[in-house]
Write an enzyme that holds these catalytic residues in place. Structure first.
Site, mmCIF file in Angstrom:
data_model
loop_
_atom_site.group_PDB
_atom_site.id
_atom_site.type_symbol
_atom_site.label_atom_id
_atom_site.label_comp_id
_atom_site.label_asym_id
_atom_site.label_seq_id
_atom_site.Cartn_x
_atom_site.Cartn_y
_atom_site.Cartn_z
ATOM 1 N N ASP A 55 -11.333 -6.818 -2.163
ATOM 2 C CA ASP A 55 -10.551 -7.073 -0.772
ATOM 3 C C ASP A 55 -11.810 -7.195 0.160
ATOM 4 O O ASP A 55 -12.702 -6.350 0.194
ATOM 5 C CB ASP A 55 -9.799 -5.648 -0.538
ATOM 6 C CG ASP A 55 -8.702 -5.903 -1.048
ATOM 7 O OD1 ASP A 55 -8.089 -6.879 -1.559
ATOM 8 O OD2 ASP A 55 -7.877 -4.434 -1.277
ATOM 9 N N HIS A 66 -9.714 -11.202 -6.925
ATOM 10 C CA HIS A 66 -10.644 -10.934 -5.705
ATOM 11 C C HIS A 66 -10.751 -9.458 -5.406
ATOM 12 O O HIS A 66 -10.115 -8.405 -6.072
ATOM 13 C CB HIS A 66 -10.059 -11.649 -4.400
ATOM 14 C CG HIS A 66 -8.695 -10.805 -4.126
ATOM 15 N ND1 HIS A 66 -7.342 -11.020 -4.388
ATOM 16 C CD2 HIS A 66 -8.472 -9.657 -3.027
ATOM 17 C CE1 HIS A 66 -6.605 -10.474 -4.067
ATOM 18 N NE2 HIS A 66 -7.059 -9.682 -3.239
ATOM 19 N N HIS A 79 -8.695 -7.540 -8.507
ATOM 20 C CA HIS A 79 -7.242 -7.501 -8.888
ATOM 21 C C HIS A 79 -6.695 -8.811 -8.412
ATOM 22 O O HIS A 79 -7.131 -9.747 -7.701
ATOM 23 C CB HIS A 79 -6.529 -6.411 -7.737
ATOM 24 C CG HIS A 79 -6.705 -6.330 -6.561
ATOM 25 N ND1 HIS A 79 -7.745 -6.010 -5.751
ATOM 26 C CD2 HIS A 79 -5.691 -6.916 -5.438
ATOM 27 C CE1 HIS A 79 -7.477 -6.376 -4.542
ATOM 28 N NE2 HIS A 79 -6.379 -6.790 -4.271
ATOM 29 N N ARG A 126 -0.591 -2.353 2.761
ATOM 30 C CA ARG A 126 -1.979 -1.910 2.360
ATOM 31 C C ARG A 126 -2.843 -1.316 3.586
ATOM 32 O O ARG A 126 -2.593 -1.965 4.451
ATOM 33 C CB ARG A 126 -2.779 -3.125 1.751
ATOM 34 C CG ARG A 126 -3.834 -2.637 1.203
ATOM 35 C CD ARG A 126 -4.922 -3.941 0.590
ATOM 36 N NE ARG A 126 -5.437 -4.452 1.662
ATOM 37 C CZ ARG A 126 -5.932 -5.924 1.823
ATOM 38 N NH1 ARG A 126 -5.597 -6.582 0.898
ATOM 39 N NH2 ARG A 126 -6.567 -6.300 2.910
#
Length: 301
Positions: free
Chosen positions: A110, A108, A264, A279
């Protein structure tokens, strides 16, 4: 590796100690202590390196706490919390804890279910398994570049709807029951959809990249069957091994990636070992198609 077309700053920036990790994406940067007080010329060099390598890795950043993590991420722009998952108390940090549904083991980019999805993500490692738990990134700009001419022409015309209510089970070889429950109760607490071009033009480099990944639900104007076939074709080109880099984490590592030009995948191969990463994401621009049209909100409920 494609050259950076437009450096983020006009002034001469200092040379960094950069070690490319793969032929088309990824580099480790040594000798830089990340912080909100990073010298402007050093930050400019890091920025330039990110545009070129798409994802950068920094070892030994244990000095970062939540506050300094946010301050550093804020150097890239306005930081934004996840739209549905609660942040850590008093912060805008998303914690991904393997004991609480934090196993994002599918390809995906983000938050593409938002129209102006994040442009940069900064991830730091707190607790890392002794074995497993690597993350892989793919270069979506290089994937577009390597498409046959006829597929490029098709890709340039396609638009897709992305949503946070994607098929969780379909993207995983083994479905984690706790993760599925977290997805249903938290991740999809609000349903959000956005309409994106399959090909966006990078606002800083001018590169074209593919916008796909597991949040893509359907292509505009195509039925479910044809949408799935189209998705498989383009997603396969993105995740070819030649377009990827794999990072073996250690506690204190930081990864920064250009979310406009990458996908990623966090590999879920560490069983019941504990993994915690945090994150921070930076507000992005509305993607622009090769024909100058902007992404838009499709629905929110």
């Amino acid at each position: 590796m494609s050259a950076v077309l437009n450096a983020p700053h006009a002034e001469v920036v200092p040379a960094l100690d950069i070690h490319p990790l793969a032929g088309r994406i990824g580099a480790q940067v040594q000798g830089v202590r990340l912080s909100g007080q990073l010298a402007p010329e050093t930050f400019a060099a890091v920025h330039q390196a990110l545009l070129q390598h798409k994802v950068l890795f920094f070892r030994g950043q244990q000095h970062l706490d939540d506050a300094e993590h946010q301050l550093f991420a804020g150097r890239w722009g306005s930081i934004v919390p996840h739209p549905t998952v609660p942040s850590r108390s008093g912060t805008e940090i998303l914690e991904l804890d393997s004991n609480h549904g934090g196993r994002a083991n599918s390809w995906h980019t983000d938050v593409t279910f938002e129209a102006a999805y994040p442009k940069v993500s900064v991830l730091r490692a707190l607790t890392i398994p002794q074995q497993g738990g690597d993350t892989v990134w793919a270069n979506t700009a290089e994937a577009y570049k390597q498409l046959p001419t006829e597929l490029k022409a098709l890709a340039d015309t396609l638009w897709a709807v992305h949503g946070n209510d994607y098929d969780y089970a379909a993207t995983r070889v083994e479905v984690d029951a706790h993760g599925a429950k977290h997805y249903r109760e938290v991740f999809t607490s609000r349903l959000i959809e956005a309409r994106h071009p399959l090909v966006r033009v990078h606002p800083e480099t001018g590169e074209r990249s593919l916008v796909a990944g597991h949040f893509l639900k359907r292509f505009v104007g195509y039925n479910t069957h044809d949408s799935q076939r189209l998705f498989e074709i383009f997603q396969h080109h993105i995740t070819r091994l030649e377009n990827t880099v794999r990072w073996h984490w250690a506690e204190g590592d930081v990864a920064i990636w250009d979310n406009r030009a990458t996908q990623h995948y966090a590999i879920n191969d560490y069983d019941d070992q504990h993994r915690v990463v945090r994150r921070v994401t930076v507000h992005g621009e509305l993607p622009v198609s090769v024909h100058g049209q902007h992404s838009a909100v499709a629905s929110v409920s």
